[in-house]
Scaffold this active site. Structure first.
Site, PDB file in Angstrom:
ATOM      1  N   GLY A 161      13.832 -70.187  88.787  1.00  0.00           N
ATOM      2  CA  GLY A 161      15.343 -70.480  88.377  1.00  0.00           C
ATOM      3  C   GLY A 161      15.914 -71.256  87.344  1.00  0.00           C
ATOM      4  N   ASN A 217      18.405 -68.910  85.624  1.00  0.00           N
ATOM      5  CA  ASN A 217      18.662 -68.140  86.137  1.00  0.00           C
ATOM      6  C   ASN A 217      19.704 -68.697  87.067  1.00  0.00           C
ATOM      7  OD1 ASN A 217      19.387 -65.308  84.399  1.00  0.00           O
ATOM      8  ND2 ASN A 217      17.474 -65.150  84.789  1.00  0.00           N
ATOM      9  N   LEU A 261      12.413 -61.673  94.900  1.00  0.00           N
ATOM     10  CA  LEU A 261      11.573 -60.647  93.982  1.00  0.00           C
ATOM     11  C   LEU A 261      11.118 -59.479  95.471  1.00  0.00           C
ATOM     12  CD1 LEU A 261       8.686 -61.915  92.290  1.00  0.00           C
ATOM     13  CD2 LEU A 261      10.694 -60.542  91.372  1.00  0.00           C
ATOM     14  N   LEU A 297      12.734 -56.670  98.669  1.00  0.00           N
ATOM     15  CA  LEU A 297      13.857 -55.687  98.873  1.00  0.00           C
ATOM     16  C   LEU A 297      14.781 -56.643  99.344  1.00  0.00           C
ATOM     17  CD1 LEU A 297      13.624 -52.670  97.896  1.00  0.00           C
ATOM     18  CD2 LEU A 297      12.782 -52.020  99.977  1.00  0.00           C
ATOM     19  N   HIS A 334      18.011 -57.768  85.452  1.00  0.00           N
ATOM     20  CA  HIS A 334      17.026 -57.537  85.403  1.00  0.00           C
ATOM     21  C   HIS A 334      16.939 -57.847  83.856  1.00  0.00           C
ATOM     22  CE1 HIS A 334      13.870 -55.019  85.792  1.00  0.00           C
ATOM     23  NE2 HIS A 334      13.917 -54.646  84.937  1.00  0.00           N
ATOM     24  N   GLU A 339      20.025 -63.583  79.678  1.00  0.00           N
ATOM     25  CA  GLU A 339      20.102 -63.815  80.823  1.00  0.00           C
ATOM     26  C   GLU A 339      21.325 -64.705  80.959  1.00  0.00           C
ATOM     27  OE1 GLU A 339      16.787 -62.820  83.383  1.00  0.00           O
ATOM     28  OE2 GLU A 339      16.168 -62.062  82.096  1.00  0.00           O
TER      29      GLU A 339
END
Ligand code: GRF
Length: 195
Positions: free
Chosen positions: A11, A13, A82, A84, A101, A171
């Protein structure tokens, strides 16, 4: 502007978003919930420390469960998530769900391309630069339209770890910047729609 954040990992980000948005009630965006597929995700601990509600998904493939967790958020951010996202949720949040990404998409993305594997592939390709990409989420891993990128140099003596560190710093600068501009765009759209 309420933002739901999905995260599976440590975490950092998410932390960059928390720090950038601050606690100011006048901030153009605030994180309304942090959602994870992993009960032990460090991102959940960061959310709790910031007083942000959290949810651990029982079944990340269940669209109804994920939509319920997202609630009334108008924007969804995948910050190291992670799994979909189910198609029904992608459709509901078309152009209102972004992912970050750690490479310059469309290169070095897709299923299984996450974490240090990305940086190892970049080094193996002899690329002279890498970076971070924020893109809209669609039904495929890392394939939606690109919103913004931030480039960093690849140095000859780089290892996967030194490159990862440089990209992660990019990022942490890129994601809050993109979130704030998206929040303003959506805010304007919402005002236009309401006439
Ligand atoms: C970041 O490298 C992000 O680009 C990728 O997953 C990682 C998450 O790291 N999607 P953190 O959990 O935010 O530290």
């Amino acid at each position: 502007m309420r933002v739901a954040v999905l995260a599976s990992g440590g975490g950092t980000n998410l932390q960059a978003l928390i720090d950038a948005l601050g606690a100011a009630p006048t901030a153009p965006a605030r994180i309304s919930r942090v959602i994870s597929n992993r009960p032990d995700a460090g991102a959940l601990e960061r959310a709790r420390r910031a007083g942000i509600p959290t949810t651990v998904l029982r079944d990340p493939q269940n669209p109804a469960e994920l939509l319920a967790a997202i609630g009334d958020a108008q924007l969804v951010v995948l910050a190291g998530y992670l799994k979909l996202v189910p198609g029904a949720v992608v459709a509901r949040f078309r152009q209102r769900m972004v992912n970050i990404h750690p490479a310059l998409l469309p290169d070095f993305g897709g299923p299984g391309m996450y974490g240090r594997r990305v940086h190892e592939a970049v080094l193996a390709s002899r690329a002279t630069e890498s970076g971070a990409t924020v893109h809209y989420v669609d039904e495929h891993y890392d394939r939606g339209p690109i919103v913004a990128q931030r480039r960093v140099p690849v140095r000859p003596d780089d290892t996967a770890d030194t490159l990862a560190q440089r990209v992660l710093a990019a990022e942490h600068a890129l994601l809050p910047e993109v979130l704030l501009s998206l929040a303003q765009r959506i805010q304007r759209e919402t005002i236009d729609e309401s006439g």
